[in-house]
Motif scaffolding. Structure first.
Motif, PDB file in Angstrom:
ATOM      1  N   UNK A  41       0.768  -1.241   0.000  1.00 38.98           N
ATOM      2  CA  UNK A  41       0.000   0.000   0.000  1.00 38.98           C
ATOM      3  C   UNK A  41       0.795   1.285   0.000  1.00 38.98           C
ATOM      4  N   UNK A  42       2.046   1.228  -0.463  1.00 36.76           N
ATOM      5  CA  UNK A  42       2.834   2.473  -0.507  1.00 36.76           C
ATOM      6  C   UNK A  42       3.353   2.758  -1.921  1.00 36.76           C
ATOM      7  N   UNK A 114      -4.155  -9.805   3.865  1.00 39.15           N
ATOM      8  CA  UNK A 114      -3.044  -9.004   4.391  1.00 39.15           C
ATOM      9  C   UNK A 114      -3.492  -7.558   4.612  1.00 39.15           C
ATOM     10  N   UNK A 115      -3.433  -7.146   5.851  1.00 40.79           N
ATOM     11  CA  UNK A 115      -3.767  -5.774   6.231  1.00 40.79           C
ATOM     12  C   UNK A 115      -2.656  -5.263   7.146  1.00 40.79           C
ATOM     13  N   UNK A 116      -1.926  -4.254   6.718  1.00 40.87           N
ATOM     14  CA  UNK A 116      -0.799  -3.741   7.491  1.00 40.87           C
ATOM     15  C   UNK A 116      -0.984  -2.252   7.739  1.00 40.87           C
ATOM     16  N   UNK A 121       6.553  -1.889   8.453  1.00 37.59           N
ATOM     17  CA  UNK A 121       6.126  -3.220   8.005  1.00 37.59           C
ATOM     18  C   UNK A 121       5.720  -3.187   6.530  1.00 37.59           C
ATOM     19  N   UNK A 122       5.126  -2.078   6.115  1.00 36.65           N
ATOM     20  CA  UNK A 122       4.764  -1.919   4.704  1.00 36.65           C
ATOM     21  C   UNK A 122       6.013  -1.881   3.824  1.00 36.65           C
ATOM     22  N   UNK A 123       7.039  -1.180   4.298  1.00 39.52           N
ATOM     23  CA  UNK A 123       8.291  -1.106   3.542  1.00 39.52           C
ATOM     24  C   UNK A 123       8.938  -2.484   3.449  1.00 39.52           C
ATOM     25  N   UNK A 124       8.917  -3.223   4.559  1.00 38.59           N
ATOM     26  CA  UNK A 124       9.491  -4.573   4.562  1.00 38.59           C
ATOM     27  C   UNK A 124       8.722  -5.491   3.614  1.00 38.59           C
TER      28      UNK A 124
END
Length: 233
Positions: A41-42, A114-116, A121-124
């Motif tokens: 999501x980024x 998957x929900x972050x 954590x999004x970057x990882x």
């Protein structure tokens, strides 16, 4: 002589089958990477950002559907750019394009849980996604089979313009970003799916492919050292 010919043909068919398996496995891993990048999501790749934006505007159609429609458009584009050089065999590129569309929808369904929320954590997750995406691309390159229409279109532009391939690919990707951004602004009032992750994707995928190439070469050389009957490539 007949036995030898039959044996050679069997080996060739076996090799082709193996390459197609590797190619399809590569497509699956590639679409898994795309799906994970979407869940991060980024920001996602230019092509994915365009097809993903279209699913927001027309939610009744899947991203895989829009991906295949884009491939059809690129096949037409390749014909329009160089009609005299266009060959019927290029239609074979629609086979992996269809597989990509099906696998993409499947992996989007599988990863839907998957929900972050945490940014790190999004970057990882995006880093893992890009690693998978790059490995899928690497396998497809190693299989060395037909080009999917998007890549065929870029190659056709390369033949027509005589520009450096890398420059054409960059222009093409930037064009997709512009189209995606414009569609988002016109129909949604905002730019969707183009963020810092889009830049991270552009950087990491190339570096991952370099890493896989290096590791594969090392493994191949080590195997050749252990078995003197093998000839180093």
């Amino acid at each position: 002589m007949q036995k030898y010919t039959d044996s050679t043909e069997l080996q060739n068919n076996s090799s082709l089958t193996k390459r197609w398996i590797i190619y399809l496995v590569g497509i699956y891993i590639l679409t898994l990477g795309i799906s994970l990048a979407i869940r991060a999501g980024i920001g996602i790749s230019p092509q994915s950002s365009l097809t993903r934006t279209m699913t927001v505007i027309f939610p009744q159609l899947s991203q895989g559907t829009f991906s295949f429609l884009l491939e059809l458009l690129m096949l037409l584009g390749a014909y329009l750019v160089l009609p005299k050089d266009f060959k019927l065999k290029y239609f074979a590129g629609l086979i992996p394009a269809l597989a990509l569309s099906i696998f993409l929808d499947l992996n989007l369904l599988i990863t839907s849980f998957i929900k972050i929320d945490l940014y790190y954590a999004k970057v990882m997750l995006l880093a893992v996604a890009d690693a998978a995406l790059a490995f899928g691309l690497y396998l497809m390159i190693q299989a060395n089979l037909v080009l999917i229409p998007v890549d065929l279109f870029v190659n056709t532009l390369f033949k027509r313009t005589k520009m450096k391939w890398g420059n054409i690919k960059t222009i093409f990707d930037c064009s997709l970003l512009v189209v995606s951004a414009c569609i988002g602004l016109i129909f949604l009032g905002e730019i969707k799916f183009i963020r810092e992750g889009t830049i991270i994707n552009a950087i990491l995928v190339g570096q991952y492919i370099k890493l896989y190439t290096y590791l594969f070469k090392r493994a191949k050389d080590r195997k050749a050292d252990e078995d003197p009957t093998l000839i180093k490539g």
